[in-house]
Design an enzyme around this catalytic site. Sequence first.
Site, PDB file in Angstrom:
ATOM      1  N   LEU A   1       0.988 -14.304   0.054  1.00 46.81           N
ATOM      2  CA  LEU A   1       1.361 -12.904  -0.144  1.00 46.81           C
ATOM      3  C   LEU A   1       0.210 -11.955   0.193  1.00 46.81           C
ATOM      4  O   LEU A   1      -0.884 -12.082  -0.359  1.00 46.81           O
ATOM      5  CB  LEU A   1       1.800 -12.705  -1.607  1.00 46.81           C
ATOM      6  CG  LEU A   1       2.325 -11.308  -1.942  1.00 46.81           C
ATOM      7  CD1 LEU A   1       3.639 -11.054  -1.242  1.00 46.81           C
ATOM      8  CD2 LEU A   1       2.474 -11.153  -3.449  1.00 46.81           C
ATOM      9  N   ASP A   2       0.482 -11.007   1.059  1.00 49.01           N
ATOM     10  CA  ASP A   2      -0.486  -9.970   1.426  1.00 49.01           C
ATOM     11  C   ASP A   2      -1.754 -10.537   2.060  1.00 49.01           C
ATOM     12  O   ASP A   2      -2.805  -9.883   2.075  1.00 49.01           O
ATOM     13  CB  ASP A   2      -0.861  -9.098   0.210  1.00 49.01           C
ATOM     14  CG  ASP A   2       0.352  -8.390  -0.380  1.00 49.01           C
ATOM     15  OD1 ASP A   2       1.296  -8.133   0.378  1.00 49.01           O
ATOM     16  OD2 ASP A   2       0.358  -8.117  -1.587  1.00 49.01           O
TER      17      ASP A   2
END
Lengths: 284, 284, 284, 284
Positions: C227-228
Amino acid sequence: MQQTYRLVIDCPDQVGLVASVAQFLADHGATIVEASHHTDLQTKRFFMRHEIGASSIKLDYASFVNEFAPIANEYQMQWSLNDSNHKRRVALLGSVESHCLVDLLHRWHTGELHCDIPCIIANHPQMEQFAKWYDVPFHWVDFKTLGKDRAFEQIATLLSDYNVDLTVLARFMQILPDWLCQTINGKAINIHHSFLPSFAGARPYQQAYDRGVKLIGATCHYVTQDLDEGPIIEQSVKRISHSDSAADMVRKGKDCEVTALAHGVRYHLEDRVIIHRNKTVVFA
Amino acid sequence: MQQTYRLVIDCPDQVGLVASVAQFLADHGATIVEASHHTDLQTKRFFMRHEIGASSIKLDYASFVNEFAPIANEYQMQWSLNDSNHKRRVALLGSVESHCLVDLLHRWHTGELHCDIPCIIANHPQMEQFAKWYDVPFHWVDFKTLGKDRAFEQIATLLSDYNVDLTVLARFMQILPDWLCQTINGKAINIHHSFLPSFAGARPYQQAYDRGVKLIGATCHYVTQDLDEGPIIEQSVKRISHSDSAADMVRKGKDCEVTALAHGVRYHLEDRVIIHRNKTVVFA
Amino acid sequence: MQQTYRLVIDCPDQVGLVASVAQFLADHGATIVEASHHTDLQTKRFFMRHEIGASSIKLDYASFVNEFAPIANEYQMQWSLNDSNHKRRVALLGSVESHCLVDLLHRWHTGELHCDIPCIIANHPQMEQFAKWYDVPFHWVDFKTLGKDRAFEQIATLLSDYNVDLTVLARFMQILPDWLCQTINGKAINIHHSFLPSFAGARPYQQAYDRGVKLIGATCHYVTQDLDEGPIIEQSVKRISHSDSAADMVRKGKDCEVTALAHGVRYHLEDRVIIHRNKTVVFA
Amino acid sequence: MQQTYRLVIDCPDQVGLVASVAQFLADHGATIVEASHHTDLQTKRFFMRHEIGASSIKLDYASFVNEFAPIANEYQMQWSLNDSNHKRRVALLGSVESHCLVDLLHRWHTGELHCDIPCIIANHPQMEQFAKWYDVPFHWVDFKTLGKDRAFEQIATLLSDYNVDLTVLARFMQILPDWLCQTINGKAINIHHSFLPSFAGARPYQQAYDRGVKLIGATCHYVTQDLDEGPIIEQSVKRISHSDSAADMVRKGKDCEVTALAHGVRYHLEDRVIIHRNKTVVFA
């Protein structure tokens, strides 16, 4: 810093051009550290800069020049080959404001600007202290005593005697005469304290204050006979507001001037700038 | 969003002024959400904006105005009191370029711009589709058929009929006649597609391309009779290079136009802008 | 817009490589509209993008691919050739925030983004109105009713049924499952509302407010299972101060999100991005 | 530069507060050069800075302090009154990188930073040359010979002996021990070479290079016991691309460091910064 050759080419755009240059480089084993291309689709002009690892290429500088010449002729190139180990000789011209001058001296001192600085010339004596610190010969050309004509002759003589390759006007507050502009055409960089073409001429911060703009800036450009009209290399801006006095604008503007000039000079020294008519190609 | 009163004051600078205003507010129990001051030291003029929690103050709007009037007179104030719940009526003027118009409509739709948009007026029919989507009456004023004089009379009639408080020229490509500029003086905002005062007038991106600048921009300003010379509210710039064509500059410039105009309009609607001579105080 | 072929190459750096490609292009009469090179000196990897005037080259698309293949094999290239007339199919994924979605739709509508948008998919129904305006099929995938697993299966089916080439998460507030990240690896772009790696995860503006930073930003990146943490394409920042509430930061941040995402998507659609490990080369 | 008194107030927000202060100032004839307010709506805390023309007020410094004290007590103010003619004593701590140190020295030399610089302290000898140029006593504290504990004791003694008001870590590459952080709490400013909270700790440019960010930056903050976690005063960023090596990033980052630190120090010296929990109010 790795030694490199910088091959910079400016010629009419033609099919086969890149292939010829690339083949020449490949034939001599050249490793390309950096390559940049630009085609001006309006004027059909092609610009190319190669930075070549000097140790990779099986040619010394002189042989490179000799062997590349036929290709250059075939494609009607304006071109140059520069050895990164060869330091250009840069003269700094100053007046009373020290921020740009001291900044360039410090970047030179730390090796960020790869050049020699054989002299500092100024129309006021105040910059001498900084010249001394950095151990650079200082020449005060006294415009008041000499008059403009003789003063500029003296400056021209100094630039010539010192074999200067690049003249940087680091907030030098005198307008160069046409004959000197011609002599150092393409080899003189100025910093103007506004985002040109806004506020050309005198007192740009006061002009900006009076107009109430919300951004101020600085412009680094080549010197030409048309004041503040030369090819722009770099511009920098900062946000201001109603709460900024003209004095605040001067202070903020100095930071713009320092960075725009430092960038412009470095681009020039690294052969990243090509002047094309009254504009520049900058392979930053 | 909390209901507030916005008290905006513009007067000669005097000792005791702030104390009087602050005492008035304290006497009525006002909670200050935001307070901004500016003294123009050159013109000895004082500017102040207070945003006051409406529920905190023990006065309704009309009583506030009545009770504050004596203080305002004493200090020779130009002043206004605006209720944040009162929505201004904003007319959008467009031509064929949709980016600014659609951006304003979307910010209005999502509540970022707190106003009513009673009408969209354009000298071309293309913007009608966007007007329809946002359910805003659209008026095509056909300059070709009507001629300039009658067309602008028609626009003026529409602005009057719709009780418009603010006219926004969202890339409206017609120059307003002097009489209309006077009518909507201080109540009309334009976006110019250059960082003024550079490249005023027609085709600014082409002008910028020809000059070889390294930054392009946009300027949001009040409309005055002097084309592109009105008080600047906001400016925005973007970096460009030799590799940007005039078309690239148009594309990049649009992003500048959109943000500069959106900011300028919001500042105006939130009573953050005070026009002082040909400049602005913007309590952003 | 002129039809072009975009030849994008990613291979080990070798002497002779550029010459071979340039000779191939010259042999077929290709006019180069734009050329970009990059050598990663650490990983000895070479990246090149050519934009070639389609009318200049004496090869159709299929023949180009066939004839270039031997060169590609010789130099172990990962490569692609794309015809600018071929529009990629882009699905937009949204939730309840409309600013990024509407901005992309408008840029597509005006031709700035050269692609097809076959569908908009959202986990809330609010975006349907915008889909209707732009006449794009809208699919509301109701996560509450379906549960996450079935909802994402439905999204995957839609992406497959619509033959989607690129999935854009335009403030889609659901975390994609690993299997879907793998399926659309290198073909999904997200906008995160902070300047990563600062403030990854949930509520980045609140995190930024709490930390008291003086700049906020947005990051456009490829979606990966971490994530990210995917390769960053573009970042944008804006200055803030103590006077900005968390709500102000959201408003200012939206402008960052809109421009960062619009740039990232355009770069991808114009074949300007090459993913190299967890970073990107962006020939902007 | 006009002599001013700077009255800085930090207290619980209350109705009547501004009126009391304004009335006090008006009663003594004070002319307000600059006034700034901020209410933190979350913590109900009020911050105010007045810059008052010293010649306008019918009180000397000591009387001002005495007469204002009752108001300060009534409203539970943390407050200070500073005379702009009183120069703070600023110690510079350096290591081997000169850019921040030389920049601060030059701004001090030209009067932009209004302070005394009684000493430069460094854990390496290289900065001595610059100290000499600017005629500032230089102290090399040899960490290798002394060991960390005794070295920091020596630094603390120097700061005490020189009556230092503000300690500036101008790329001082040693982590201060907790006891020293406590001693100089709120009186020590550091420059970190990343846009915090990204890339805290060692080698931030390498971290940034490895992550592939498209912006690098610098953060000026107060020193606290939590490394790189102190209240942020100022941040600065610059755009980078894939073509920037880690060395290019260092060079570009230096320009960010220089400006962020210079701003932060100036704000502090002009009493423009109020520390509130782990954040700052900066009346720039």
